[in-house]
Design an enzyme around this catalytic site. Structure first.
Site, short mmCIF file in Angstrom:
data_model
loop_
_atom_site.label_atom_id
_atom_site.label_comp_id
_atom_site.label_asym_id
_atom_site.label_seq_id
_atom_site.Cartn_x
_atom_site.Cartn_y
_atom_site.Cartn_z
CB SER A 214 38.72 -6.55 50.81
OG SER A 214 38.41 -7.55 51.76
CG ASN A 215 36.30 -11.17 49.66
OD1 ASN A 215 35.69 -11.40 50.69
ND2 ASN A 215 37.49 -11.67 49.42
#
Ligand code: CTP
Length: 395
Positions: free
Chosen positions: A205-206
């Site tokens: 993810s980020n």
């Protein structure tokens, strides 16, 4: 302004007498005016002055007609709450959410935009507390009509003089215009990160939180649009007025966007979509072994590019999160993804993902450019919508 509803809040400063002239101008412009005065304002100007100008009863107390719950009715019925003049005390109460009189209760109970015209002694205006409270209110989306410099009641020359009447009228008109400039539009917004699972407890993810997308949704609702929000995993609460579809992966986001796109007239892709996903998602938690693991990846759909490939009259706005050569990279994305405009976001340094503040530049065509400046994501959402409305009108 004809037929629009303005609530004029008058607080207790010497500039309260100037609010009477403003009330007269608003009524002459066709505004339906509700006036709310604080107890201190009544020490400077009589209730009768405003009642005669507005041709409506003036409200001065939470307790005047308890059965009618006046603060809720007044909060809901008006298109803008304009507080002129706004004293340091009222500004502080608004910033802190204190509701101890009719006006501050209305300000808490309304979804209408708030406009404040501070007027006070220079030292009070420049005090760190006042400046911090004004910054808080601005970051929440309030319009502050800056006071001017001039002769003050204490016979000094300085900053703190109520903005002049034309500036106040123009600011109120501009806020009123914004309250319905997206009426009839159906806005689709992607927001937040995506999560690409490796196994039941791990994912790629980020750091995106979806803040900018949620603020754009909030602002679009305030301007009269219908809003579809396709939102990746975030702890943030989406605005209640939006139709929100919660998704986790990029593929789910792509499916949700495709299902909603046919209704949309404007789409804004703010989501930080993971470009890659694990080629295999393990059913059970991957155990550590002696050998280092290799993670095989495959490409995710490009949601914005898919929208661009099937536009059908849709006005499409992309975001470009860049850490270097931002305008060149963003113009390339604008063309590649068939966007009508692209907002460039410098995510290097302190701004960008997850933080309150941001800086945006909007690019379109071969050389169209509008610097939206820096500010809270709320302020930038308002400026971005101003720019989109202008671009749509001119195009
Ligand atoms: N975007 C999207 N789907 C993807 C990747 C990006 O919809 N799979 C959208 C984003 O929401 C944003 C725009 O495309 O509006 C640009 O995103 P960005 O991450 O800056 O660009 P990428 O296309 O991923 O390009 P690169 O990673 O090469 O910078």
């Amino acid at each position: 302004m004809n037929g629009r509803r303005v609530l004029l809040g008058v607080t207790g400063g010497i500039a309260a007498y100037k609010a009477a002239a403003l009330a007269s101008r608003l009524v002459q412009a066709g505004v339906v005016l509700d006036v709310v005065m604080t107890a201190d304002a009544l020490k400077f100007v009589g209730e009768a002055t405003f009642a005669a100008l507005a041709r409506r009863p003036v409200h001065t107390s939470l307790w005047e007609r308890v059965d009618a719950i006046p603060h809720i009715a007044l909060a809901r019925e008006n298109d803008v709450i304009a507080i002129v003049p706004a004293t340091a005390n009222t500004i502080a109460k608004l910033a802190l959410g204190i509701a101890d009189d009719l006006l501050t209760n209305i300000a808490l109970a309304t979804r209408a935009p708030l406009l404040l015209a501070p007027a006070m002694n220079t030292t009070m205006l420049e005090h760190e507390a006042t400046r911090a409270h004004l910054a808080t209110l601005r970051a929440r989306g309030a319009t502050i009509v800056e006071p001017g410099v001039g002769f003050l009641a204490e016979r000094e020359h300085g900053a703190g003089r109520l903005a002049d009447e034309d500036a106040l009228i123009a600011a109120i008109a501009s806020v009123l215009r914004r309250t319905n400039d997206l009426a009839g539009e159906h806005v689709l917004i992607t927001a937040g990160p995506t999560r690409e699972p490796i196994d039941p407890v791990r994912f790629l993810s980020n750091a995106a939180t979806g803040t900018q997308g949620l603020e754009l949704a909030r602002e679009a609702l305030a301007r009269g649009a219908q809003v579809d929000l396709v939102l990746g995993p975030t702890p943030l609460e989406p605005p209640a007025g939006a139709r929100t579809t919660h998704v986790s992966t990029a593929c789910e986001m792509d499916d949700a966007v495709r299902a909603r796109a046919f209704e949309a007239t404007i789409a804004i892709a703010t989501a930080a979509v993971a470009d890659w996903r694990p080629a295999v998602t393990h059913e059970h938690k991957v155990k550590k072994t002696g050998d280092p693991q290799t993670l095989a990846l495959e490409r995710n759909p490009d949601i914005l590019a898919n929208l661009g490939a099937n536009k059908n009259g849709l006005f499409l706005v992309g975001f470009a999160a860049e850490t270097e050569a931002f305008e060149t990279n963003a113009r390339d994305k604008l063309v590649r993804k068939h966007c009508d405009a692209i907002a460039v976001n410098d995510v290097g340094g302190e701004r960008g993902f997850g933080t309150g503040a941001n800086a945006l530049v909007l690019l379109w065509g071969t050389d169209g450019r509008r610097d939206l400046g820096t500010g809270s994501k709320r302020e930038l959402a308002a400026r971005l919508w101003d720019a989109i409305v202008d671009l749509k009108k001119s195009g």
